[in-house]
Write a protein that holds these residues in place. Structure first.
Motif, mmCIF file in Angstrom:
data_model
loop_
_atom_site.group_PDB
_atom_site.id
_atom_site.type_symbol
_atom_site.label_atom_id
_atom_site.label_comp_id
_atom_site.label_asym_id
_atom_site.label_seq_id
_atom_site.Cartn_x
_atom_site.Cartn_y
_atom_site.Cartn_z
ATOM 1 N N TRP A 79 -11.959 135.842 -7.594
ATOM 2 C CA TRP A 79 -12.560 134.807 -8.441
ATOM 3 C C TRP A 79 -13.680 135.396 -9.289
ATOM 4 O O TRP A 79 -13.798 135.083 -10.485
ATOM 5 C CB TRP A 79 -13.097 133.678 -7.572
ATOM 6 C CG TRP A 79 -13.868 132.652 -8.360
ATOM 7 C CD1 TRP A 79 -13.362 131.721 -9.228
ATOM 8 C CD2 TRP A 79 -15.292 132.475 -8.362
ATOM 9 N NE1 TRP A 79 -14.379 130.978 -9.772
ATOM 10 C CE2 TRP A 79 -15.584 131.416 -9.259
ATOM 11 C CE3 TRP A 79 -16.343 133.098 -7.703
ATOM 12 C CZ2 TRP A 79 -16.876 130.975 -9.498
ATOM 13 C CZ3 TRP A 79 -17.643 132.658 -7.944
ATOM 14 C CH2 TRP A 79 -17.894 131.607 -8.826
ATOM 15 N N LEU A 80 -14.488 136.263 -8.703
ATOM 16 C CA LEU A 80 -15.580 136.889 -9.447
ATOM 17 C C LEU A 80 -15.043 137.756 -10.585
ATOM 18 O O LEU A 80 -15.692 137.888 -11.632
ATOM 19 C CB LEU A 80 -16.447 137.721 -8.505
ATOM 20 C CG LEU A 80 -17.314 136.931 -7.517
ATOM 21 C CD1 LEU A 80 -17.989 137.872 -6.522
ATOM 22 C CD2 LEU A 80 -18.361 136.106 -8.255
ATOM 23 N N GLN A 81 -13.857 138.339 -10.377
ATOM 24 C CA GLN A 81 -13.260 139.160 -11.432
ATOM 25 C C GLN A 81 -12.941 138.331 -12.663
ATOM 26 O O GLN A 81 -13.003 138.838 -13.798
ATOM 27 C CB GLN A 81 -11.987 139.855 -10.919
ATOM 28 C CG GLN A 81 -12.185 140.807 -9.763
ATOM 29 C CD GLN A 81 -13.186 141.897 -10.039
ATOM 30 O OE1 GLN A 81 -13.135 142.536 -11.089
ATOM 31 N NE2 GLN A 81 -14.109 142.123 -9.114
ATOM 32 N N THR A 82 -12.606 137.057 -12.463
ATOM 33 C CA THR A 82 -12.275 136.201 -13.606
ATOM 34 C C THR A 82 -13.507 135.879 -14.443
ATOM 35 O O THR A 82 -13.365 135.450 -15.590
ATOM 36 C CB THR A 82 -11.629 134.886 -13.140
ATOM 37 O OG1 THR A 82 -12.569 134.130 -12.359
ATOM 38 C CG2 THR A 82 -10.386 135.152 -12.304
ATOM 39 N N LEU A 83 -14.703 136.053 -13.887
ATOM 40 C CA LEU A 83 -15.922 135.761 -14.638
ATOM 41 C C LEU A 83 -16.251 136.877 -15.628
ATOM 42 O O LEU A 83 -17.035 136.670 -16.571
ATOM 43 C CB LEU A 83 -17.101 135.566 -13.672
ATOM 44 C CG LEU A 83 -16.939 134.459 -12.626
ATOM 45 C CD1 LEU A 83 -18.185 134.369 -11.760
ATOM 46 C CD2 LEU A 83 -16.652 133.121 -13.292
ATOM 47 N N THR A 84 -15.693 138.047 -15.413
ATOM 48 C CA THR A 84 -15.945 139.188 -16.311
ATOM 49 C C THR A 84 -14.616 139.817 -16.729
ATOM 50 O O THR A 84 -14.501 141.052 -16.786
ATOM 51 C CB THR A 84 -16.841 140.228 -15.614
ATOM 52 O OG1 THR A 84 -16.230 140.611 -14.354
ATOM 53 C CG2 THR A 84 -18.221 139.676 -15.337
ATOM 54 N N THR A 85 -13.638 138.973 -17.013
ATOM 55 C CA THR A 85 -12.285 139.468 -17.281
ATOM 56 C C THR A 85 -12.247 140.454 -18.435
ATOM 57 O O THR A 85 -11.690 141.554 -18.326
ATOM 58 C CB THR A 85 -11.344 138.291 -17.586
ATOM 59 O OG1 THR A 85 -11.328 137.398 -16.472
ATOM 60 C CG2 THR A 85 -9.925 138.796 -17.825
ATOM 61 N N ARG A 86 -12.852 140.087 -19.543
ATOM 62 C CA ARG A 86 -12.756 140.934 -20.735
ATOM 63 C C ARG A 86 -13.464 142.280 -20.541
ATOM 64 O O ARG A 86 -12.950 143.320 -20.969
ATOM 65 C CB ARG A 86 -13.319 140.201 -21.947
ATOM 66 C CG ARG A 86 -12.485 138.978 -22.303
ATOM 67 C CD ARG A 86 -12.874 138.371 -23.621
ATOM 68 N NE ARG A 86 -11.950 137.291 -23.966
ATOM 69 C CZ ARG A 86 -11.498 137.044 -25.183
ATOM 70 N NH1 ARG A 86 -11.883 137.809 -26.191
ATOM 71 N NH2 ARG A 86 -10.667 136.047 -25.404
ATOM 72 N N ALA A 87 -14.608 142.252 -19.901
ATOM 73 C CA ALA A 87 -15.322 143.512 -19.643
ATOM 74 C C ALA A 87 -14.515 144.394 -18.697
ATOM 75 O O ALA A 87 -14.432 145.620 -18.883
ATOM 76 C CB ALA A 87 -16.696 143.223 -19.069
ATOM 77 N N PRO A 114 -4.714 138.011 -25.714
ATOM 78 C CA PRO A 114 -3.556 137.693 -24.870
ATOM 79 C C PRO A 114 -3.598 138.362 -23.504
ATOM 80 O O PRO A 114 -3.151 137.776 -22.508
ATOM 81 C CB PRO A 114 -2.366 138.194 -25.700
ATOM 82 C CG PRO A 114 -2.942 139.189 -26.650
ATOM 83 C CD PRO A 114 -4.324 138.707 -26.950
ATOM 84 N N PHE A 115 -4.153 139.575 -23.448
ATOM 85 C CA PHE A 115 -4.239 140.282 -22.162
ATOM 86 C C PHE A 115 -5.197 139.548 -21.227
ATOM 87 O O PHE A 115 -4.919 139.358 -20.031
ATOM 88 C CB PHE A 115 -4.690 141.716 -22.383
ATOM 89 C CG PHE A 115 -4.417 142.634 -21.218
ATOM 90 C CD1 PHE A 115 -3.735 142.197 -20.086
ATOM 91 C CD2 PHE A 115 -4.847 143.962 -21.253
ATOM 92 C CE1 PHE A 115 -3.483 143.046 -19.022
ATOM 93 C CE2 PHE A 115 -4.612 144.820 -20.193
ATOM 94 C CZ PHE A 115 -3.933 144.362 -19.074
ATOM 95 N N ALA A 116 -6.343 139.107 -21.755
ATOM 96 C CA ALA A 116 -7.319 138.382 -20.936
ATOM 97 C C ALA A 116 -6.740 137.047 -20.470
ATOM 98 O O ALA A 116 -6.971 136.627 -19.329
ATOM 99 C CB ALA A 116 -8.600 138.156 -21.723
ATOM 100 N N GLN A 117 -5.990 136.374 -21.342
ATOM 101 C CA GLN A 117 -5.368 135.108 -20.962
ATOM 102 C C GLN A 117 -4.369 135.311 -19.838
ATOM 103 O O GLN A 117 -4.324 134.543 -18.867
ATOM 104 C CB GLN A 117 -4.679 134.486 -22.173
ATOM 105 C CG GLN A 117 -4.091 133.104 -21.915
ATOM 106 C CD GLN A 117 -3.484 132.501 -23.170
ATOM 107 O OE1 GLN A 117 -3.401 133.150 -24.205
ATOM 108 N NE2 GLN A 117 -3.045 131.262 -23.077
ATOM 109 N N TYR A 118 -3.554 136.367 -19.944
ATOM 110 C CA TYR A 118 -2.602 136.691 -18.884
ATOM 111 C C TYR A 118 -3.327 137.017 -17.582
ATOM 112 O O TYR A 118 -2.957 136.544 -16.503
ATOM 113 C CB TYR A 118 -1.734 137.869 -19.313
ATOM 114 C CG TYR A 118 -0.803 138.368 -18.231
ATOM 115 C CD1 TYR A 118 0.477 137.842 -18.095
ATOM 116 C CD2 TYR A 118 -1.198 139.360 -17.320
ATOM 117 C CE1 TYR A 118 1.331 138.293 -17.090
ATOM 118 C CE2 TYR A 118 -0.363 139.809 -16.323
ATOM 119 C CZ TYR A 118 0.899 139.267 -16.211
ATOM 120 O OH TYR A 118 1.731 139.698 -15.208
#
Length: 224
Positions: free
Chosen positions: A106-114, A169-173
């Motif tokens: 879940w924490l990974q989703t908070l900094t997905t793009r980075a 699109p990569f972050a959305q996936y």
């Protein structure tokens, strides 16, 4: 014939075992997939699961299996509460372990793009190219940051500049995939709570049965 409380405990125990089996199967499948060459269909998932704590996932599944084994003597000895209590503490340990794994994702989703920017930089050109082909994009943020990889989607700088970067699109996936993973983990924790509830009910029922049996024994001794 087992009572309703015992039946409920058995059902939740089977579901608990099924959850552990699900974790083990998913982990083994992901580890096997990581050993295969990436394709357009699998490349995005491979980039993500390559950063999963596979050993911790396997350890979690093994801990669940061991916990289930300790439920067997608790069922075979219908008057025992000690085995049930020990089993309960193991379930608590499993719940904490799974919760930590779920929170990590879940924490990974908070900094997905980075995170994806870091992952992108770790990938060889052929993997970056597959990502570009999958999402019809060039480069990460754009065609120059970081620079795109030349392939059929981005054959030249002019065409690459006309396309969006892969970050969107990569972050959305990634967010969708990670949401499924941590939701499944939290679902397992919820199942652990149900198992603990059924355990508490069974312990209470056995305690009451013991009290009634002692009362009956005293009444029987008093009439002699």
């Amino acid at each position: 014939m087992p009572s309703g409380v015992t039946t409920t405990f058995i059902i939740t125990e089977v579901l608990f075992l099924a959850a552990g089996t699900m974790i083990a199967i998913a982990t083994v499948l992901w580890m096997n997939e990581m050993n295969n060459a990436p394709t357009i269909n699998s490349v995005a998932r491979l980039v993500l699961i390559s950063h999963f704590p596979m050993q911790a996932l396997l350890a979690n599944a093994i801990l669940i299996f061991v916990t289930v084994l300790f439920s067997i003597p608790a069922l075979l000895i219908p008057t025992s509460r000690s085995w049930l209590k020990f089993h309960g503490w193991l379930v608590v340990l499993c719940a904490i372990f799974t919760l930590i794994l779920g929170l990590n994702e879940w924490l990974q989703t908070l900094t997905t793009r980075a995170n994806l920017l870091t992952y992108w930089g770790e990938q060889p050109d052929n993997v970056q190219s597959l990502v570009q082909q999958k999402f019809n994009c060039c480069g990460y943020a754009n065609s120059t940051s970081p620079p795109f990889t030349i392939d059929s989607v981005c054959p030249s700088a002019e065409i690459a500049a006309s396309r969006n970067g892969c970050v969107g699109p990569f972050a959305q996936y990634a967010e969708h995939f990670l949401n499924l993973v941590f939701t499944a983990a939290f679902g397992v924790v919820g199942l652990d709570m149900l198992l603990l509830l059924s355990l508490a009910m069974l312990i209470k029922r056995r305690k009451e049965n013991l009290r009634y049996r002692r009362i009956d024994e005293k009444r029987g001794m008093g009439s002699i």
